[in-house]
Design an enzyme around this catalytic site. Structure first.
Site, PDB file in Angstrom:
ATOM      1  CE  LYS A 148      -1.667   2.948   2.867  1.00 52.92           C
ATOM      2  NZ  LYS A 148      -1.937   4.130   2.005  1.00 52.92           N
ATOM      3  CB  CYS A 156      12.887   9.682   8.359  1.00 51.86           C
ATOM      4  SG  CYS A 156      13.753   8.468   7.359  1.00 51.86           S
ATOM      5  CD  GLU A 194      13.956   1.283  10.692  1.00 49.51           C
ATOM      6  OE1 GLU A 194      14.224   2.367  11.269  1.00 49.51           O
ATOM      7  OE2 GLU A 194      14.333   0.179  11.135  1.00 49.51           O
ATOM      8  CD  GLU A 218       9.986  13.023  11.698  1.00 50.92           C
ATOM      9  OE1 GLU A 218      10.859  12.570  10.948  1.00 50.92           O
ATOM     10  OE2 GLU A 218       8.999  12.353  12.081  1.00 50.92           O
TER      11      GLU A 218
END
Length: 483
Positions: free
Chosen positions: A175, A284, A250, A384
């Site tokens: 997906k 990331c 992750e 983040e």
């Protein structure tokens, strides 16, 4: 009219049972629709998983070199389409042409790499303690795996999940993220043309609730590999644990670069600038915190502000230094953090303004932002942001720099800029991150070595890429054979 892409299930391009589609827009020109994709439902997931399960035994029994031939042909087909794939990626995700070309090449290389690994998949042989006994291991595929991928590397990350999964003999259902699913569809065009048997790999597009959750929780799925936010990844891991699925997640990062007095400050500013503002900060592994020794703090701030002010911003097809955010919501999130940083008492040295009108039109553009006078307990230093925002933190010595670098819930990538070998070695030994770099930016990964994070950046189970990339997708059986 934009192209309407279909799901790829059991070797066929098919429409969703909902009959509905969703639009993907060009981040540089949001009025331009780049494609429409299937708004799939849980029933579409059922069909795709069933196809993968039915195909798994035959694919697992296919000799490794034959599986490798399919991956190799897919790599070659993608390479033949590199120019058009690059433009498609730019229009869909917003990367600059150079960044997009590099990502497409990485996908090409990943498929070629795992095509070669198919030639030497196997176990190890050990000496038995008794006579007339062989003792060895063999690696077997997990079975059927679910792959859930993000929008920020919409061809590289699907490639580094799909290629090792297929190389090891698994079947898969993927997906892709709804913000940029077209590149995954392109991978499936190449796999289909390369002769991938029906049902071995399947793609279903749609929302996380309608596709991602039922896929990850499906009883016939043996493993789940996810890349995305920490919040969603944690939910995926908890769900997988309920029925003991193998899981690999992750997730987020808040990556530091330490700058010491021995560093060349202009070089350090470039390392931080590229790491923080490249890919519009939407990595990331992007550098988000510059942790700078007090002896060179003012000099560094001046240098990195000058770097930020020189960043050329514009449509990715023009190949500037930095393109737009992928979506309006991502842009708004960055702008909110810029406002928050000022409210927290940090000094906005430059940037942080939305760019619109003229060449920017209604695209999702923002100036790269640099904050000074940042305390590490501020939200802009702890959360983040996923945008081109750099927080500069002053420290008194190396010990404080390392402590600040580690004072975070994430542990993905970290770097240090120094000419002191002792500092470099102590940083590598002491930093709490899955990737540690010396005199390099926090972004950028080699495909043949492991990648993954510590703490809340990862489930801390299995690494991706390289030989480690095969570990998640295989189980080890130990064989005792008395002859």
């Amino acid at each position: 009219m934009p192209t309407v892409s279909e799901n790829y299930v059991d070797g066929e391009w098919t429409v969703s049972e909902t009959g509905e589609t969703f639009a993907v827009r060009n981040p540089a020109e949001p009025s331009s629709i780049t494609g429409r994709f299937q708004a799939s439902a849980p029933g579409d997931v059922e069909v795709a998983v069933a196809a993968a399960v039915d195909a798994q035994e035959e694919w697992a029994d296919t000799p490794g070199p034959d599986r490798g031939d399919v991956l190799k042909r897919a790599s070659e087909l993608l390479e033949s389409r590199k120019e058009s794939a690059t433009e498609r990626l730019v229009r869909e995700e917003g990367k600059t042409r150079s960044e997009a070309a590099g990502e497409v090449q990485r996908a090409i290389d990943i498929f070629a790499y795992y095509a070669q690994k198919c030639l030497d998949l196997g176990g190890i042989s050990k000496s038995a303690s008794g006579r007339n006994t062989d003792l060895y291991t063999k690696r077997e595929p997990l079975g059927t795996v679910a792959l859930i991928t993000p929008w920020n590397y919409p061809v590289a990350i699907p490639a580094w999940k799909l290629a090792p999964a297929l190389a090891a003999g698994n079947t898969a259902v993927i997906k892709p993220a709804s913000a940029a699913p077209g590149m995954t569809a392109l991978l499936f065009e190449c796999l289909d043309e390369a002769g991938l048997p029906d049902g071995v790999a399947n793609m279903v597009t749609g929302s996380g609730g309608d596709v991602g959750t039922p896929l990850a929780e499906h009883d016939d799925v043996d493993g789940v590999s996810f890349t995305g936010s920490t919040a969603v990844g944690t939910s995926v891991a908890q769900s997988a644990a309920n029925d003991l699925k193998r899981v690999q997640c992750e997730m987020g990062g808040k990556n530091p670069t330490v700058v010491m007095p021995s560093a060349d400050i202009d070089e350090a500013a470039e390392i931080l600038g590229v790491g923080a503002f490249g890919t519009t900060g939407q990595s990331c592994t992007a550098a988000s915190r510059a942790i700078v020794h007090e002896d060179v703090y003012d000099e560094f701030v001046e240098a990195v502000v000058a770097y930020a002010d020189d960043v050329a911003i514009g449509p990715g097809l023009d190949d500037p230094d930095m393109g737009p955010h992928v979506s309006e919501s991502e842009l708004e999130s960055t702008l909110e953090y810029v406002e928050l940083g000022q409210e927290e008492g940090a000094t906005l040295e430059t940037g942080g303004e939305r760019l619109s009108g003229g060449e920017y039109g209604d695209g999702y553009y923002v100036e790269p932002a640099v904050f000074s006078d940042v305390d590490n307990d501020m939200r802009i230093a702890q959360e983040e942001i996923f945008g081109p925002v750099l927080s500069v933190i002053e420290v008194a010595d190396f010990e404080e720099a390392l402590a600040v670098a580690n004072d975070i819930e994430y542990g993905l990538s970290a770097s240090i800029v120094t000419q002191d070998l002792t500092e470099a070695d102590e940083f590598v030994d002491g930093v709490e991150a899955g990737v540690a770099k010396v005199n390099e930016k926090t972004t950028g990964l080699e495909l043949h070595v492991p990648f993954g994070g510590y703490k809340n950046s990862s489930t801390n189970t299995y690494r991706e890429q390289g030989d480690a990339g095969l570990d998640f997708f295989t189980s080890t059986k130990t064989v005792y054979r008395n002859y």
